[in-house]
Design a protein around this motif. Structure first.
Motif, PDB file in Angstrom:
ATOM      1  N   ARG A 271      17.583 -62.766  34.615  1.00 10.82           N
ATOM      2  CA  ARG A 271      16.633 -63.860  34.885  1.00 10.82           C
ATOM      3  C   ARG A 271      16.139 -64.492  33.580  1.00 10.82           C
ATOM      4  NH1 ARG A 271      14.830 -60.064  38.588  1.00 10.82           N
ATOM      5  NH2 ARG A 271      13.099 -59.459  37.229  1.00 10.82           N
ATOM      6  N   THR A 272      15.865 -63.660  32.599  1.00  9.46           N
ATOM      7  CA  THR A 272      15.358 -64.139  31.309  1.00  9.46           C
ATOM      8  C   THR A 272      16.391 -65.023  30.616  1.00  9.46           C
ATOM      9  OG1 THR A 272      13.947 -62.201  31.069  1.00  9.46           O
ATOM     10  CG2 THR A 272      14.487 -63.390  29.052  1.00  9.46           C
ATOM     11  N   LEU A 273      17.646 -64.606  30.603  1.00 10.34           N
ATOM     12  CA  LEU A 273      18.694 -65.402  29.959  1.00 10.34           C
ATOM     13  C   LEU A 273      18.940 -66.708  30.717  1.00 10.34           C
ATOM     14  CD1 LEU A 273      21.122 -62.512  28.972  1.00 10.34           C
ATOM     15  CD2 LEU A 273      19.762 -63.935  27.418  1.00 10.34           C
ATOM     16  N   THR A 274      18.792 -66.691  32.038  1.00 13.89           N
ATOM     17  CA  THR A 274      18.919 -67.918  32.829  1.00 13.89           C
ATOM     18  C   THR A 274      17.799 -68.895  32.460  1.00 13.89           C
ATOM     19  OG1 THR A 274      19.969 -66.733  34.654  1.00 13.89           O
ATOM     20  CG2 THR A 274      18.946 -68.865  35.179  1.00 13.89           C
ATOM     21  N   ARG A 275      16.567 -68.383  32.351  1.00 17.09           N
ATOM     22  CA  ARG A 275      15.436 -69.235  31.956  1.00 17.09           C
ATOM     23  C   ARG A 275      15.659 -69.810  30.558  1.00 17.09           C
ATOM     24  NH1 ARG A 275      11.503 -67.843  28.836  1.00 17.09           N
ATOM     25  NH2 ARG A 275      11.552 -65.633  29.348  1.00 17.09           N
ATOM     26  N   MET A 276      16.118 -68.974  29.635  1.00 21.77           N
ATOM     27  CA  MET A 276      16.362 -69.446  28.271  1.00 21.77           C
ATOM     28  C   MET A 276      17.438 -70.535  28.248  1.00 21.77           C
ATOM     29  SD  MET A 276      16.085 -65.838  26.190  1.00 21.77           S
ATOM     30  CE  MET A 276      16.326 -66.554  24.552  1.00 21.77           C
ATOM     31  N   ALA A 277      18.477 -70.398  29.069  1.00 18.00           N
ATOM     32  CA  ALA A 277      19.524 -71.422  29.148  1.00 18.00           C
ATOM     33  C   ALA A 277      18.927 -72.756  29.621  1.00 18.00           C
ATOM     34  CB  ALA A 277      20.637 -70.971  30.095  1.00 18.00           C
ATOM     35  N   HIS A 278      18.061 -72.703  30.641  1.00 19.87           N
ATOM     36  CA  HIS A 278      17.390 -73.922  31.121  1.00 19.87           C
ATOM     37  C   HIS A 278      16.511 -74.529  30.028  1.00 19.87           C
ATOM     38  CE1 HIS A 278      18.426 -74.230  35.398  1.00 19.87           C
ATOM     39  NE2 HIS A 278      18.431 -72.911  35.421  1.00 19.87           N
ATOM     40  N   GLU A 279      15.776 -73.696  29.291  1.00 18.92           N
ATOM     41  CA  GLU A 279      14.908 -74.194  28.216  1.00 18.92           C
ATOM     42  C   GLU A 279      15.730 -74.863  27.112  1.00 18.92           C
ATOM     43  OE1 GLU A 279      12.616 -70.788  26.994  1.00 18.92           O
ATOM     44  OE2 GLU A 279      11.288 -70.915  28.731  1.00 18.92           O
ATOM     45  N   ILE A 280      16.862 -74.277  26.761  1.00 16.62           N
ATOM     46  CA  ILE A 280      17.727 -74.868  25.732  1.00 16.62           C
ATOM     47  C   ILE A 280      18.250 -76.221  26.201  1.00 16.62           C
ATOM     48  CG2 ILE A 280      19.977 -74.605  24.576  1.00 16.62           C
ATOM     49  CD1 ILE A 280      19.292 -71.519  24.444  1.00 16.62           C
ATOM     50  N   LEU A 281      18.639 -76.311  27.457  1.00 17.67           N
ATOM     51  CA  LEU A 281      19.115 -77.592  28.003  1.00 17.67           C
ATOM     52  C   LEU A 281      18.012 -78.649  28.004  1.00 17.67           C
ATOM     53  CD1 LEU A 281      21.343 -76.299  30.921  1.00 17.67           C
ATOM     54  CD2 LEU A 281      22.124 -77.555  28.888  1.00 17.67           C
ATOM     55  N   GLU A 282      16.796 -78.257  28.368  1.00 17.73           N
ATOM     56  CA  GLU A 282      15.674 -79.201  28.336  1.00 17.73           C
ATOM     57  C   GLU A 282      15.397 -79.666  26.912  1.00 17.73           C
ATOM     58  OE1 GLU A 282      12.064 -78.042  30.329  1.00 17.73           O
ATOM     59  OE2 GLU A 282      13.212 -77.244  32.022  1.00 17.73           O
ATOM     60  N   TYR A 283      15.378 -78.734  25.976  1.00 14.56           N
ATOM     61  CA  TYR A 283      15.128 -79.021  24.563  1.00 14.56           C
ATOM     62  C   TYR A 283      16.134 -80.026  24.027  1.00 14.56           C
ATOM     63  CZ  TYR A 283      15.319 -77.711  19.505  1.00 14.56           C
ATOM     64  OH  TYR A 283      15.358 -77.691  18.134  1.00 14.56           O
ATOM     65  N   ASN A 284      17.394 -79.860  24.423  1.00 11.82           N
ATOM     66  CA  ASN A 284      18.470 -80.711  23.915  1.00 11.82           C
ATOM     67  C   ASN A 284      18.761 -81.900  24.824  1.00 11.82           C
ATOM     68  OD1 ASN A 284      20.499 -80.945  21.770  1.00 11.82           O
ATOM     69  ND2 ASN A 284      21.960 -80.789  23.451  1.00 11.82           N
ATOM     70  N   ARG A 285      18.074 -81.962  25.959  1.00 13.54           N
ATOM     71  CA  ARG A 285      18.302 -83.010  26.969  1.00 13.54           C
ATOM     72  C   ARG A 285      19.763 -82.999  27.430  1.00 13.54           C
ATOM     73  NH1 ARG A 285      14.784 -85.927  23.301  1.00 13.54           N
ATOM     74  NH2 ARG A 285      12.751 -86.164  24.286  1.00 13.54           N
ATOM     75  N   GLY A 286      20.265 -81.809  27.726  1.00 19.76           N
ATOM     76  CA  GLY A 286      21.648 -81.669  28.179  1.00 19.76           C
ATOM     77  C   GLY A 286      22.496 -80.911  27.175  1.00 19.76           C
ATOM     78  N   THR A 287      23.804 -81.126  27.252  1.00 19.72           N
ATOM     79  CA  THR A 287      24.716 -80.354  26.411  1.00 19.72           C
ATOM     80  C   THR A 287      25.304 -81.160  25.249  1.00 19.72           C
ATOM     81  OG1 THR A 287      26.578 -80.916  27.856  1.00 19.72           O
ATOM     82  CG2 THR A 287      25.402 -78.855  28.329  1.00 19.72           C
ATOM     83  N   LYS A 288      24.981 -82.438  25.147  1.00 16.82           N
ATOM     84  CA  LYS A 288      25.556 -83.280  24.085  1.00 16.82           C
ATOM     85  C   LYS A 288      25.237 -82.705  22.707  1.00 16.82           C
ATOM     86  CE  LYS A 288      25.716 -88.132  22.568  1.00 16.82           C
ATOM     87  NZ  LYS A 288      25.956 -87.850  21.205  1.00 16.82           N
ATOM     88  N   ASP A 289      26.271 -82.504  21.919  1.00 19.65           N
ATOM     89  CA  ASP A 289      26.179 -82.004  20.537  1.00 19.65           C
ATOM     90  C   ASP A 289      25.603 -80.589  20.427  1.00 19.65           C
ATOM     91  OD1 ASP A 289      27.292 -84.324  19.435  1.00 19.65           O
ATOM     92  OD2 ASP A 289      25.341 -85.304  19.321  1.00 19.65           O
ATOM     93  N   LEU A 290      25.510 -79.873  21.526  1.00 20.32           N
ATOM     94  CA  LEU A 290      24.931 -78.531  21.515  1.00 20.32           C
ATOM     95  C   LEU A 290      25.975 -77.491  21.124  1.00 20.32           C
ATOM     96  CD1 LEU A 290      22.389 -76.826  22.191  1.00 20.32           C
ATOM     97  CD2 LEU A 290      23.256 -76.669  24.530  1.00 20.32           C
ATOM     98  N   VAL A 291      25.557 -76.570  20.253  1.00 20.91           N
ATOM     99  CA  VAL A 291      26.410 -75.472  19.795  1.00 20.91           C
ATOM    100  C   VAL A 291      25.563 -74.209  19.769  1.00 20.91           C
ATOM    101  CG1 VAL A 291      27.688 -74.563  17.813  1.00 20.91           C
ATOM    102  CG2 VAL A 291      27.853 -76.983  18.369  1.00 20.91           C
ATOM    103  N   LEU A 292      26.127 -73.082  20.225  1.00 19.75           N
ATOM    104  CA  LEU A 292      25.426 -71.799  20.198  1.00 19.75           C
ATOM    105  C   LEU A 292      26.090 -70.885  19.174  1.00 19.75           C
ATOM    106  CD1 LEU A 292      25.229 -71.169  24.064  1.00 19.75           C
ATOM    107  CD2 LEU A 292      23.542 -72.344  22.626  1.00 19.75           C
ATOM    108  N   LEU A 293      25.276 -70.245  18.322  1.00 20.07           N
ATOM    109  CA  LEU A 293      25.785 -69.270  17.352  1.00 20.07           C
ATOM    110  C   LEU A 293      25.039 -67.959  17.552  1.00 20.07           C
ATOM    111  CD1 LEU A 293      26.206 -71.030  13.869  1.00 20.07           C
ATOM    112  CD2 LEU A 293      27.998 -70.141  15.361  1.00 20.07           C
ATOM    113  N   GLY A 294      25.738 -66.932  17.994  1.00 16.55           N
ATOM    114  CA  GLY A 294      25.138 -65.626  18.215  1.00 16.55           C
ATOM    115  C   GLY A 294      25.238 -64.766  16.969  1.00 16.55           C
ATOM    116  N   VAL A 295      24.108 -64.163  16.562  1.00 17.99           N
ATOM    117  CA  VAL A 295      24.094 -63.290  15.392  1.00 17.99           C
ATOM    118  C   VAL A 295      24.748 -61.973  15.781  1.00 17.99           C
ATOM    119  CG1 VAL A 295      22.642 -62.105  13.692  1.00 17.99           C
ATOM    120  CG2 VAL A 295      21.988 -64.380  14.524  1.00 17.99           C
ATOM    121  N   LYS A 296      25.762 -61.572  14.995  1.00 17.17           N
ATOM    122  CA  LYS A 296      26.455 -60.305  15.284  1.00 17.17           C
ATOM    123  C   LYS A 296      25.468 -59.169  15.244  1.00 17.17           C
ATOM    124  CE  LYS A 296      31.171 -61.114  14.044  1.00 17.17           C
ATOM    125  NZ  LYS A 296      32.203 -60.275  14.514  1.00 17.17           N
ATOM    126  N   THR A 297      25.515 -58.236  16.077  1.00 17.72           N
ATOM    127  CA  THR A 297      26.490 -57.979  17.104  1.00 17.72           C
ATOM    128  C   THR A 297      25.947 -58.372  18.471  1.00 17.72           C
ATOM    129  OG1 THR A 297      27.464 -56.135  15.886  1.00 17.72           O
ATOM    130  CG2 THR A 297      27.773 -56.095  18.241  1.00 17.72           C
TER     131      THR A 297
END
Length: 175
Positions: free
Chosen positions: A14-40
């Protein structure tokens, strides 16, 4: 020392789903959006958020990993000449909106190292930070744009994030 489960598998989902929605709102969609996960573990959290964004928007957001080991200022390492990029992603991140995804935000030193690694090789339009857990105790003036759960902790407590891909289960535990 006793363990306390802060997020079980369902709560983490549920938390990761909420965070995904927040990221989309912040960026107003997926245009030019890139995700970089810190290893590991951030790498697997980024892939999970990418999957949730795909379910929501029916678009695959470019997702990669960042290894900040050679940029750490709190490890005694010989200072190698940095020539290779510390991040791996299939797109150029210049002029993109990059979201750094990490498991636990603590002192802020991992985030500082991530910024150094990214800015050495590219100039994104904007860089945001998503952390599954913010446990406080910052040593640098860094704040996450997206936080899964704020967990005030004592310095002697350990926050452990478990992800299925490396640990066989999804959970956040305080020890």
């Amino acid at each position: 020392m006793s363990e306390r489960i802060v997020l079980d598998e369902a709560a983490m989902k549920r938390t990761l789903t909420r965070m995904a929605h927040e990221i989309l709102e912040y960026n107003r969609g997926t245009k030019d959006l890139v995700l970089l996960g810190v290893k590991t573990r951030g790498e697997f959290l980024a892939k999970s958020i990418q999957s949730k964004i795909q379910q929501i928007e029916d678009t695959t957001v470019p997702t990669g990993t960042i290894d900040i080991t050679q940029f750490r200022d709190d490890l005694e390492l010989p200072t190698p000449k940095i020539s290779e990029k510390s991040f791996v992603i299939d797109v150029d991140i210049t002029d993109k909106v990059v979201i750094i995804i990490d498991d636990v935000l603590y002192t802020g030193r991992t985030v500082r190292a991530s910024l150094d690694a990214i800015l050495l090789h590219s100039r994104p339009q904007k860089i945001g930070l998503a952390a599954l857990v913010d446990r406080g105790h910052r040593e640098l003036p860094i704040r996450a744009d997206f936080v899964g759960k704020n967990i005030p902790t004592a310095r002697d407590e350990a926050v452990s994030v478990y992800v299925k891909e490396t640990d066989g289960r999804n959970a956040v535990i305080i020890k």
